[in-house]
Design a protein around this motif. Structure first.
Motif, short mmCIF file in Angstrom:
data_model
loop_
_atom_site.label_atom_id
_atom_site.label_comp_id
_atom_site.label_asym_id
_atom_site.label_seq_id
_atom_site.Cartn_x
_atom_site.Cartn_y
_atom_site.Cartn_z
N VAL A 88 1.16 -1.48 -0.22
CA VAL A 88 -0.02 0.04 -0.41
C VAL A 88 0.81 0.88 0.11
CG1 VAL A 88 -1.63 1.53 1.55
CG2 VAL A 88 -1.44 -1.31 1.72
N ALA A 89 2.45 1.09 0.50
CA ALA A 89 2.83 2.62 0.50
C ALA A 89 2.77 3.35 -0.82
CB ALA A 89 4.13 2.26 0.98
N GLY A 90 2.90 2.65 -1.91
CA GLY A 90 3.19 3.87 -3.11
C GLY A 90 1.79 4.25 -3.12
N ALA A 91 1.15 4.08 -2.97
CA ALA A 91 -0.47 4.94 -3.36
C ALA A 91 -0.73 6.05 -2.19
CB ALA A 91 -1.29 4.31 -2.82
N PRO A 92 -0.35 6.21 -1.38
CA PRO A 92 -0.40 8.18 -0.94
C PRO A 92 0.61 8.18 -0.92
CG PRO A 92 -0.45 5.66 1.27
CD PRO A 92 -0.06 4.68 -0.32
N ALA A 93 1.91 8.41 -1.07
CA ALA A 93 2.97 8.60 -1.60
C ALA A 93 2.46 9.72 -3.24
CB ALA A 93 3.88 7.82 -1.86
N VAL A 115 -2.44 3.95 9.12
CA VAL A 115 -0.59 3.95 9.21
C VAL A 115 -0.42 4.02 8.26
CG1 VAL A 115 0.95 2.23 9.79
CG2 VAL A 115 -1.52 2.24 11.35
N VAL A 116 -0.34 3.23 7.16
CA VAL A 116 0.47 2.93 6.14
C VAL A 116 0.46 5.15 4.99
CG1 VAL A 116 0.94 2.78 3.65
CG2 VAL A 116 0.07 1.29 5.13
N ILE A 117 -1.53 5.16 5.36
CA ILE A 117 -1.32 7.09 5.21
C ILE A 117 -0.01 8.17 5.87
CG2 ILE A 117 -3.27 9.09 4.57
CD1 ILE A 117 -4.70 7.29 3.58
N CYS A 118 -0.42 7.90 7.42
CA CYS A 118 0.52 8.33 8.10
C CYS A 118 1.93 8.64 7.47
CB CYS A 118 0.04 8.17 9.23
SG CYS A 118 -1.72 8.66 10.12
N MET A 119 2.16 7.23 7.49
CA MET A 119 3.75 7.06 7.05
C MET A 119 4.27 7.57 5.77
SD MET A 119 5.83 3.90 7.26
CE MET A 119 4.92 3.02 6.19
N THR A 120 3.43 7.06 4.87
CA THR A 120 4.63 7.69 3.13
C THR A 120 3.48 8.81 2.78
OG1 THR A 120 2.60 6.08 2.38
CG2 THR A 120 4.94 5.72 3.56
N GLY A 121 2.35 9.14 3.37
CA GLY A 121 1.56 9.96 2.81
C GLY A 121 1.38 11.71 3.74
N GLY A 122 0.74 11.37 4.66
CA GLY A 122 0.43 12.59 5.70
C GLY A 122 2.20 13.12 6.27
N PHE A 130 12.07 12.01 -6.17
CA PHE A 130 12.84 10.47 -5.85
C PHE A 130 11.72 9.97 -4.95
CE2 PHE A 130 16.34 12.90 -7.36
CZ PHE A 130 16.72 12.35 -8.79
N TYR A 131 10.87 10.82 -4.25
CA TYR A 131 10.49 10.29 -2.62
C TYR A 131 9.49 9.75 -3.35
CZ TYR A 131 7.23 10.31 1.27
OH TYR A 131 6.47 9.93 2.24
N VAL A 132 8.01 9.49 -4.97
CA VAL A 132 7.80 9.04 -4.77
C VAL A 132 7.97 8.03 -5.87
CG1 VAL A 132 5.57 9.14 -7.02
CG2 VAL A 132 6.35 10.62 -5.54
N MET A 133 9.31 8.29 -6.41
CA MET A 133 10.01 6.50 -7.57
C MET A 133 10.47 5.38 -5.88
SD MET A 133 13.05 6.89 -9.97
CE MET A 133 13.99 7.27 -8.10
N PHE A 134 10.87 6.40 -4.88
CA PHE A 134 11.30 4.61 -4.47
C PHE A 134 9.92 4.43 -3.65
CE2 PHE A 134 11.47 4.15 0.49
CZ PHE A 134 12.82 3.54 0.30
N TRP A 135 8.96 4.96 -3.16
CA TRP A 135 7.98 3.88 -2.03
C TRP A 135 6.65 3.00 -3.85
CZ3 TRP A 135 7.75 2.67 1.88
CH2 TRP A 135 8.14 3.49 3.05
#
Length: 213
Positions: A5-10, A133-140, A159-164
């Motif tokens: 799920v991590a990439g979507a909020p990013a 949890v994931v939205i806070c971690m990689t998005g919020g 680079f942030y979006v590409m990484f996640w």
């Protein structure tokens, strides 16, 4: 699960939240233009949603999610670079936000994919906890990190979006590989409390499964 799920909020937060600050500072847009440009991202996501849903029904949620993540990983850095060095910042920013909006449709197959990872009796609770949890971690928290990183490298959001997205693409690819080998969750189905038949013939004969002693 976090990796899936991590990439979507990013993608969502960077394209629709942090870009309001990033575009005027780095791409030469006025203070008002980003609001209009980012609306393009929202409209693109809404317009592509039925297509993404159809592709999910046709090819399966994992493969559709992998396609969106892989496309984001490959496209996001060139798109940001073109936005920084374009002679028409409004046009390039509009193209960038359109691409991010289309790729944001990964949320559709992800909803289907992650829902099947939990038994139905705890599905909503588990999805709520995972999403928060994931939205806070990689998005919020992404604007907090990117605001600091952008002072040293204007390409930091890309680079942030590409990484996640790369992390999520690898995780989804691993999930697909495990599924192809027959390693699936036994609880997935419309009747999670129904015991699994011990005799394979019971699955095709229509007889009720044997009760578990």
């Amino acid at each position: 699960l976090v990796g899936v799920v991590a990439g979507a909020p990013a993608v969502s937060f960077v394209s629709r939240v942090f870009s309001i600050q990033w575009l005027p500072q780095n791409a030469g847009l006025t203070a008002v233009s980003p609001m209009w440009v980012i609306n393009i991202s929202v409209v693109a996501a809404l317009a592509f949603a039925p297509v993404a849903a159809w592709l999910t029904d046709t090819y399966g949620a994992p493969r559709m999610a992998l396609l969106c993540y892989a496309a984001n990983t490959v496209v996001v850095v060139p798109a940001y670079y073109a936005c920084l060095h374009s002679r028409s910042p409004v046009a390039s920013a509009s193209v960038l936000c359109t691409i991010m909006g289309l790729m944001g449709s990964v949320a559709i197959p992800l909803d289907v994919m992650t829902a099947g990872m939990f038994p139905t009796e705890i599905r909503n609770t588990a999805l709520g906890c995972l999403t928060n949890v994931v939205i806070c971690m990689t998005g919020g928290f992404s604007p907090l990190f990117l605001n600091w990183l952008s002072k040293y490298n204007s390409m930091a959001p890309a680079f942030y979006v590409m990484f996640w997205c790369f992390v999520s693409a690898v995780t989804v690819a691993l999930a697909i590989a495990l599924e192809d080998r027959g390693m699936v969750l036994r609880h997935i189905g419309d009747a999670p409390h129904r015991p699994t038949p011990a005799d394979p013939e019971e699955c095709t004969s229509g007889r009720s499964p044997k009760s578990i002693q």
